[in-house]
Design an enzyme around this catalytic site. Structure first.
Site, PDB file in Angstrom:
ATOM      1  N   PHE A 141     -26.347  17.431   1.231  1.00  0.00           N
ATOM      2  CA  PHE A 141     -26.490  18.704   0.534  1.00  0.00           C
ATOM      3  C   PHE A 141     -26.384  19.810   1.571  1.00  0.00           C
ATOM      4  O   PHE A 141     -27.287  20.022   2.377  1.00  0.00           O
ATOM      5  CB  PHE A 141     -27.810  18.827  -0.223  1.00  0.00           C
ATOM      6  N   ASP A 226     -26.688  20.344  10.659  1.00  0.00           N
ATOM      7  CA  ASP A 226     -27.204  21.261   9.628  1.00  0.00           C
ATOM      8  C   ASP A 226     -28.719  21.125   9.623  1.00  0.00           C
ATOM      9  O   ASP A 226     -29.285  20.226   9.014  1.00  0.00           O
ATOM     10  CB  ASP A 226     -26.612  20.892   8.270  1.00  0.00           C
ATOM     11  N   LYS A 255     -32.911  29.403   6.012  1.00  0.00           N
ATOM     12  CA  LYS A 255     -34.227  29.261   5.403  1.00  0.00           C
ATOM     13  C   LYS A 255     -35.347  29.833   6.272  1.00  0.00           C
ATOM     14  O   LYS A 255     -35.613  31.021   6.222  1.00  0.00           O
ATOM     15  CB  LYS A 255     -34.475  27.808   5.015  1.00  0.00           C
TER      16      LYS A 255
END
Length: 401
Positions: A141, A226, A255
């Site tokens: 994801f 990531d 984030k």
């Protein structure tokens, strides 16, 4: 609107249904706790998928934002501003890299990493035009843009959004032999999550990340990590790659970099890699804006002390010890994770992930399900041990342990 039901009805009537949120309407939050419009408190055990690593309403981050709001919030990259150089310098130093390319959201950062790898492949590695290939893992994801969903194996994220962007090969996560088999002369990068968050907090087998690093180095391929969810303290280290002593060629961050205050993301790499860009080839109006840089600089200052990383490691050990009985008593089929981050595969006899999340909501604990049977537990790193224990007691209660 005064009642939760009124808010929920209005949201149902006037917002696109691209999410299926739990039926709670948050009004205020502080630390690890949120309060809804009716005044009921909930322990946040999700932390905005790691965007709130430093807790809700962190005083240092809010003060940094307030101070910057009084000065200048946006210049666009048409001009320099006085927070930009410090942000790039300090983030590069935190990562042990040389250059920073700031964006806003995690998906933008992943898109930036893809463009960077392709341009590096053509300009530096010498791949023929239009042939660049990036290898990714199944169950990944990395976001929901058209290009990113093109290499997703999740039908919910991918179906009905074609035609899809070519140039990607998908291999099983954690399978080094499968990865080695598809890397060829046209391969410019391997893009991986060091721990797959959305997939259910999947931790790769020991030695996998180190093997990826050795393979990519030997084949002149970029290793892109990531760390949007796993990075910046969540796993007990600044970066999850550190657990195997691995330094990738490129970090993709987001984030927590914005401290739960503003969206901030970045790609961080070497001068050889990020130096391929020339003015006008990539950018964003809000990328690296003064407000974002001010907040991110305070995030970096917090991380530099190492205190929250140590706290995540210590509380994470406690978290996983407390979750072990779920497996021993048959309430869970698997419990995975690292640091203050866990994925629990609920045994079907105890309900599915959504049902368990709703039962926890009724008891004042907020978690979120994924892929049907799994719930994710990822509280803010500032949570007290007492609050963590209270929340875990509710989890055991709901699962009948």
């Amino acid at each position: 609107m005064t009642s939760p039901e009124e808010f929920l009805a209005a949201a149902e009537a006037h917002s696109a249904h691209n999410y299926h949120p739990l039926p709670v309407v948050v009004a205020t939050a502080e630390g690890a706790w949120m309060t809804d419009v009716a005044g009921r408190r909930y322990l946040d055990m999700l932390a905005g998928y790691s965007a709130l690593n430093f807790g809700h309403g962190n005083r240092r981050l809010l003060d940094a934002a307030r101070a910057q709001l009084e000065r200048v919030t946006l210049t666009s990259r048409a001009f320099h501003h006085d927070r930009f150089a410090d942000f790039c310098t300090q983030l590069a130093e935190l990562c042990g890299m040389e250059l920073v390319l700031p964006m806003n959201t995690g998906a933008e950062a992943v898109e930036t990493a893809i463009k960077t790898a392709r341009k590096w492949g053509y300009r530096v590695k010498g791949v023929r035009d239009g042939r660049a290939k990036i290898v990714v893992a199944d169950n990944n994801f990395h976001g929901r843009t058209t290009t990113i969903v093109s290499f997703s194996t999740d039908p919910e994220a991918r179906d009905d959004f074609g035609p899809y962007t070519p140039g990607f090969a998908i291999v099983p996560y954690g399978d080094l032999a499968a990865l080695e088999a598809v890397v060829d002369d046209d391969t410019v990068a391997v893009l991986l999550e060091p721990i797959q968050g959305e997939a259910g907090v999947l931790v790769p087998p020991p030695g996998y990340l180190a093997g990826v690093r050795a393979l990519t180095r030997a084949r002149n391929v970029l290793f892109i990590a990531d760390e949007i969810q796993s990075g910046l303290g969540r796993t007990g280290r600044t970066f999850a790659c550190e657990h195997e002593g691995v330094v990738p060629d490129m970090y993709v961050l987001g984030k927590a970099l914005g401290g739960g205050v503003v969206p901030v993301s970045a790609v961080v790499s070497s001068r050889e890699v990020l130096g391929v860009f020339r003015p006008g080839e990539h950018g964003s109006t809000f990328g690296g804006n003064p407000l974002a840089c001010a907040v991110a600089l305070e995030v970096i200052a917090i991380l530099r002390t190492g205190e929250l990383q140590r706290r995540a490691a210590e509380l994470g050990d406690h978290l996983h010890r407390e979750l072990a009985p779920l497996l021993e008593r048959g309430a869970a089929d698997a419990v995975r994770g690292r640091g203050l981050w866990a994925g629990v595969d609920v045994n079907p006899s105890r309900g599915d992930g959504r049902t368990v999340s709703e039962r926890l909501l009724a008891r004042g604990v907020l978690v979120k399900d994924t892929h049907g049977a799994t719930i994710r537990i990822a509280p803010p790193l500032v949570i007290s041990r007492e609050d963590l224990d209270w929340g875990l007691a509710r989890v055991r209660e709901v699962l009948g342990v």
